[in-house]
Design an enzyme around this catalytic site. Sequence first.
Site, PDB file in Angstrom:
ATOM      1  N   HIS A   1     -34.210  86.388  31.033  1.00  9.52           N
ATOM      2  CA  HIS A   1     -33.038  86.702  31.541  1.00  9.52           C
ATOM      3  C   HIS A   1     -32.137  85.449  31.853  1.00  9.52           C
ATOM      4  O   HIS A   1     -30.867  85.739  31.884  1.00  9.52           O
ATOM      5  CB  HIS A   1     -33.291  87.551  32.666  1.00  9.52           C
ATOM      6  CG  HIS A   1     -34.058  88.709  32.427  1.00  9.52           C
ATOM      7  ND1 HIS A   1     -35.536  88.736  32.452  1.00  9.52           N
ATOM      8  CD2 HIS A   1     -33.643  90.109  31.935  1.00  9.52           C
ATOM      9  CE1 HIS A   1     -35.976  90.134  32.230  1.00  9.52           C
ATOM     10  NE2 HIS A   1     -34.894  90.770  31.752  1.00  9.52           N
TER      11      HIS A   1
ATOM     12  N   ASP B   1     -34.624  74.356  68.484  1.00 12.03           N
ATOM     13  CA  ASP B   1     -33.159  74.207  68.584  1.00 12.03           C
ATOM     14  C   ASP B   1     -32.390  75.119  69.425  1.00 12.03           C
ATOM     15  O   ASP B   1     -32.677  76.357  69.702  1.00 12.03           O
ATOM     16  CB  ASP B   1     -32.298  74.879  67.194  1.00 12.03           C
ATOM     17  CG  ASP B   1     -31.076  74.345  66.785  1.00 12.03           C
ATOM     18  OD1 ASP B   1     -30.230  74.409  67.514  1.00 12.03           O
ATOM     19  OD2 ASP B   1     -30.900  73.743  65.785  1.00 12.03           O
TER      20      ASP B   1
ATOM     21  N   SER C   1     -25.677  70.870  60.944  1.00  7.18           N
ATOM     22  CA  SER C   1     -25.145  71.721  61.804  1.00  7.18           C
ATOM     23  C   SER C   1     -23.963  72.285  61.160  1.00  7.18           C
ATOM     24  O   SER C   1     -23.938  72.975  59.961  1.00  7.18           O
ATOM     25  CB  SER C   1     -24.894  70.922  63.308  1.00  7.18           C
ATOM     26  OG  SER C   1     -24.331  71.999  64.048  1.00  7.18           O
TER      27      SER C   1
END
Length: 558
Positions: free
Chosen positions: A507, A430, A355
């Site tokens: 890269h 949630d 949280s």
Amino acid sequence: MAKLLSCVLGPRLYKIYRERDTDRAASSVPETPTAVPAASSSSWDTYYQPRALEKHADSILALASVFWSISYYSSPFAFFYLYRKGYLSLSKVVPFSHYAGTLLLLLAGVACLRGIGRWTNPQYRQFITILEATHRNQSAENKRQLANYNFDFRSWPVDFHWEEPSSRKGSRGGPSRRGVALLRPEPLHRGTADTFLNRVKKLPCQITSYLVAHTLGRRMLYPGSVYLLQKALMPVLLQGQARLVEECNGRRAKLLACDGNEIDTMFVDRRGTAEPQGQKLVICCEGNAGFYEVGCVSTPLEAGYSVLGWNHPGFAGSTGVPFPQNEANAMDVVVQFAIHRLGFQPQDIVIYAWSIGGFTATWAAMSYPDISAVILDASFDDLVPLALKVMPDSWRALVTRTVRQHLNLNNSEQLCRFQGPVLLVRRTKDEIITTTVPEDIMSNRGNDLLLKLLQFRYPRVMVEEGLRAVRQWLEASSQLEEASIYSRWEVEEDWCVSVLRSYQAEHGPDFPWSVGEDMSADGRRQLALFLARKHLHNFEATHCTPLPAQHFQMPWHL
């Protein structure tokens, strides 16, 4: 007489722990010969048994403390009422001050009676002897004996100082006493001249924002810092701490942050076990009403990891108030403690947050780029949308300004500064970090955290078609729906891995990557879904349901 005075002024003793493995409980401070005789846990009950005089005096003082806390929080309303009734005149205030002085003298007498009760108790006398010896000489033996007691943490000696690492002494790049570095929000009105007149015009708004943040705002954001809530949770916290110490061989320590706040920590060392994950340390960052005694530390503990838990400033044994600067200062000294005192390399440290703990976790990831990984459970990208959700629409400008200036939890901005592996855990039910209703999974701010991370790391993949595919995948609220969307686009995971590895070999590993620049729309969709699935896992639960150990997984990396 000196011992009696020590008993009067000494801290409250809660519990005497059972004898533990001395090797695991010993501090890492080099041992010196000065020590006091150890208490025999076999002859005394593990719960401290106060005598009747101490017990009743403690009850009176605790009740007075609760009344003082209630008076403190209600004082603005009380002063307004007394002013309206005309009770703040000198003729009324003087008698009241006499009553208050008499009450303070009575409470001082009660404290003296409590001290006499402690003085007659051999358990407390043994404890105060060990505490005084430890303050004089913090030898390993003295600290080992002191660790057998649970008492008011304000009297615990400091175990680690923020300036202790030799690399920070005299360093200009480290934190100062003002605090560690934070990312500052951009001005609300860019391009406006910051003249004296403009500053004067903005002053009333700034004062209002300051007052809101330091009164209502901070307590709404971090209810665990409210004294009355901590008082109600005290039995649960003591029980959780006893479990960590007695069953998990936890070691408690006090850390001094650069702002002067004292941070309460608990370390469980699993490096001596046969489990390989014990070599990794998981630093746990709790929620806005979470404490390490009963918080998310249980998840990595059950999974077999070494764990370092800590309490926010103003929570339980930690001092201060939980504003972003203080939070970051606390996290900094916790990480320094893990590296320089506990002996973990940054590559062996994982940051796990639940949280609102995502703020300190992402700050640590940004500030210590060599740490192994970051796991964010039920976290969000930015505080402003969640703050607007619970406040009236007419307060929108005030709320936005207050958050940006005083409570700026910019998790996504900090997370994008981290180059290492990241795993997000999204709660499909949630009710806290959704901006509409729990059933509307697309309003979960964890989605925005994922999208911002992927858009920063893979900007050529997360273009229109890739972004649309990931949003469709995020709308899935079950594993069956996820798999259906994944198979609809025929994602070839081996191909995705080979493309990413080829780009990395050519890269380098540093983000952002330009992979996907010369790729077809179908290829970008596949790669976007593959990356989303690797960076976010769903957990079908509400916000406060503990994460099971089987769901605690290390983040994916190439």
